[in-house]
Design a protein around this motif. Sequence first.
Motif, PDB file in Angstrom:
ATOM      1  N   LEU A  60      43.072  35.720  46.957  1.00 46.53           N
ATOM      2  CA  LEU A  60      41.657  35.675  47.340  1.00 46.53           C
ATOM      3  C   LEU A  60      41.347  36.464  48.601  1.00 46.53           C
ATOM      4  O   LEU A  60      40.290  37.064  48.726  1.00 46.53           O
ATOM      5  N   ASN A  61      42.254  36.451  49.558  1.00 55.51           N
ATOM      6  CA  ASN A  61      41.988  37.053  50.856  1.00 55.51           C
ATOM      7  C   ASN A  61      42.544  38.474  50.897  1.00 55.51           C
ATOM      8  O   ASN A  61      43.673  38.693  51.312  1.00 55.51           O
ATOM      9  N   MET A  62      41.730  39.438  50.441  1.00 56.60           N
ATOM     10  CA  MET A  62      42.154  40.837  50.430  1.00 56.60           C
ATOM     11  C   MET A  62      41.082  41.706  51.075  1.00 56.60           C
ATOM     12  O   MET A  62      39.901  41.362  51.033  1.00 56.60           O
ATOM     13  N   PRO A  63      41.498  42.839  51.632  1.00 56.97           N
ATOM     14  CA  PRO A  63      40.521  43.752  52.240  1.00 56.97           C
ATOM     15  C   PRO A  63      39.789  44.578  51.184  1.00 56.97           C
ATOM     16  O   PRO A  63      40.144  44.569  50.015  1.00 56.97           O
ATOM     17  N   ILE A  64      38.791  45.294  51.629  1.00 56.81           N
ATOM     18  CA  ILE A  64      37.964  46.231  50.857  1.00 56.81           C
ATOM     19  C   ILE A  64      37.091  45.503  49.846  1.00 56.81           C
ATOM     20  O   ILE A  64      35.890  45.513  49.945  1.00 56.81           O
ATOM     21  N   LYS A  65      37.684  44.859  48.859  1.00 56.89           N
ATOM     22  CA  LYS A  65      36.951  44.044  47.895  1.00 56.89           C
ATOM     23  C   LYS A  65      37.704  42.723  47.822  1.00 56.89           C
ATOM     24  O   LYS A  65      38.861  42.681  47.425  1.00 56.89           O
ATOM     25  N   GLY A  66      37.057  41.647  48.232  1.00 57.89           N
ATOM     26  CA  GLY A  66      37.696  40.340  48.280  1.00 57.89           C
ATOM     27  C   GLY A  66      38.060  39.807  46.911  1.00 57.89           C
ATOM     28  O   GLY A  66      37.665  40.345  45.872  1.00 57.89           O
ATOM     29  N   GLY A  67      38.810  38.708  46.904  1.00 56.75           N
ATOM     30  CA  GLY A  67      39.294  38.118  45.668  1.00 56.75           C
ATOM     31  C   GLY A  67      38.204  37.675  44.712  1.00 56.75           C
ATOM     32  O   GLY A  67      38.283  37.931  43.509  1.00 56.75           O
ATOM     33  N   TRP A  68      37.156  37.004  45.234  1.00 60.36           N
ATOM     34  CA  TRP A  68      36.107  36.529  44.330  1.00 60.36           C
ATOM     35  C   TRP A  68      35.286  37.680  43.761  1.00 60.36           C
ATOM     36  O   TRP A  68      34.890  37.646  42.600  1.00 60.36           O
ATOM     37  N   ASP A  69      35.033  38.709  44.575  1.00 64.50           N
ATOM     38  CA  ASP A  69      34.335  39.894  44.057  1.00 64.50           C
ATOM     39  C   ASP A  69      35.176  40.565  42.964  1.00 64.50           C
ATOM     40  O   ASP A  69      34.649  41.009  41.947  1.00 64.50           O
ATOM     41  N   THR A  70      36.467  40.633  43.199  1.00 65.00           N
ATOM     42  CA  THR A  70      37.376  41.226  42.219  1.00 65.00           C
ATOM     43  C   THR A  70      37.410  40.384  40.947  1.00 65.00           C
ATOM     44  O   THR A  70      37.346  40.917  39.834  1.00 65.00           O
ATOM     45  N   PHE A  71      37.474  39.068  41.107  1.00 69.84           N
ATOM     46  CA  PHE A  71      37.458  38.143  39.968  1.00 69.84           C
ATOM     47  C   PHE A  71      36.207  38.389  39.116  1.00 69.84           C
ATOM     48  O   PHE A  71      36.297  38.528  37.891  1.00 69.84           O
ATOM     49  N   GLU A  72      35.078  38.465  39.789  1.00 69.43           N
ATOM     50  CA  GLU A  72      33.809  38.681  39.084  1.00 69.43           C
ATOM     51  C   GLU A  72      33.813  39.999  38.316  1.00 69.43           C
ATOM     52  O   GLU A  72      33.377  40.070  37.169  1.00 69.43           O
ATOM     53  N   ARG A  73      34.330  41.038  38.932  1.00 72.70           N
ATOM     54  CA  ARG A  73      34.351  42.358  38.292  1.00 72.70           C
ATOM     55  C   ARG A  73      35.301  42.372  37.092  1.00 72.70           C
ATOM     56  O   ARG A  73      34.976  42.906  36.032  1.00 72.70           O
ATOM     57  N   LEU A  74      36.484  41.788  37.256  1.00 71.47           N
ATOM     58  CA  LEU A  74      37.460  41.765  36.167  1.00 71.47           C
ATOM     59  C   LEU A  74      36.957  40.954  34.980  1.00 71.47           C
ATOM     60  O   LEU A  74      37.122  41.359  33.831  1.00 71.47           O
ATOM     61  N   THR A  75      36.322  39.819  35.252  1.00 72.88           N
ATOM     62  CA  THR A  75      35.823  38.995  34.150  1.00 72.88           C
ATOM     63  C   THR A  75      34.590  39.620  33.503  1.00 72.88           C
ATOM     64  O   THR A  75      34.298  39.333  32.347  1.00 72.88           O
ATOM     65  N   ALA A  76      33.875  40.469  34.232  1.00 70.69           N
ATOM     66  CA  ALA A  76      32.769  41.207  33.615  1.00 70.69           C
ATOM     67  C   ALA A  76      33.318  42.231  32.619  1.00 70.69           C
ATOM     68  O   ALA A  76      32.723  42.475  31.577  1.00 70.69           O
TER      69      ALA A  76
END
Length: 144
Positions: A60-76
């Motif tokens: 969850l705690n990552m730079p540039i694009k956080g974990g939840w933003d990444t989760f949202e993009r991947l599930t989209a």
Amino acid sequence: MNTSNNIQPRVLLADDDRSIVEALGAVLESEGFDVVRAADGHEAVQKFREHRTNIVLLDLNMPIKGGWDTFERLTAINPLLPIIVITARPDAYPIAMAAGAAALMQKPLDIPLLLEAMRDLLAEPAEQRLARMTSQEPQTLYLA
């Protein structure tokens, strides 16, 4: 694990901690997984598009694009993609459950439990995964 056609399951491992990525990646490869590594959320989305992974381990705690933003993009991109959220935050389970994460595991990781959960999720039929994700009582696994 889906090995009916002897294809290695591909896992996207997204974590900004290089030591975790290298150690966990080596374990996963020794267990028969094809591992795609990403150091941040932006790279994770890019590599997912390039490699079409079967399952994701997402910090969850990552730079540039956080974990939840990444989760949202991947599930989209793939709504049925099983994503195991990896975090040091003890309060993340309710959010993971509401978001439809397949599982949440707190750091430090219990590797045998993680491998078992990954195999179970990869073997889960799409219909069952959809039912789990859309049920009135979300069934996000809490791997403690």
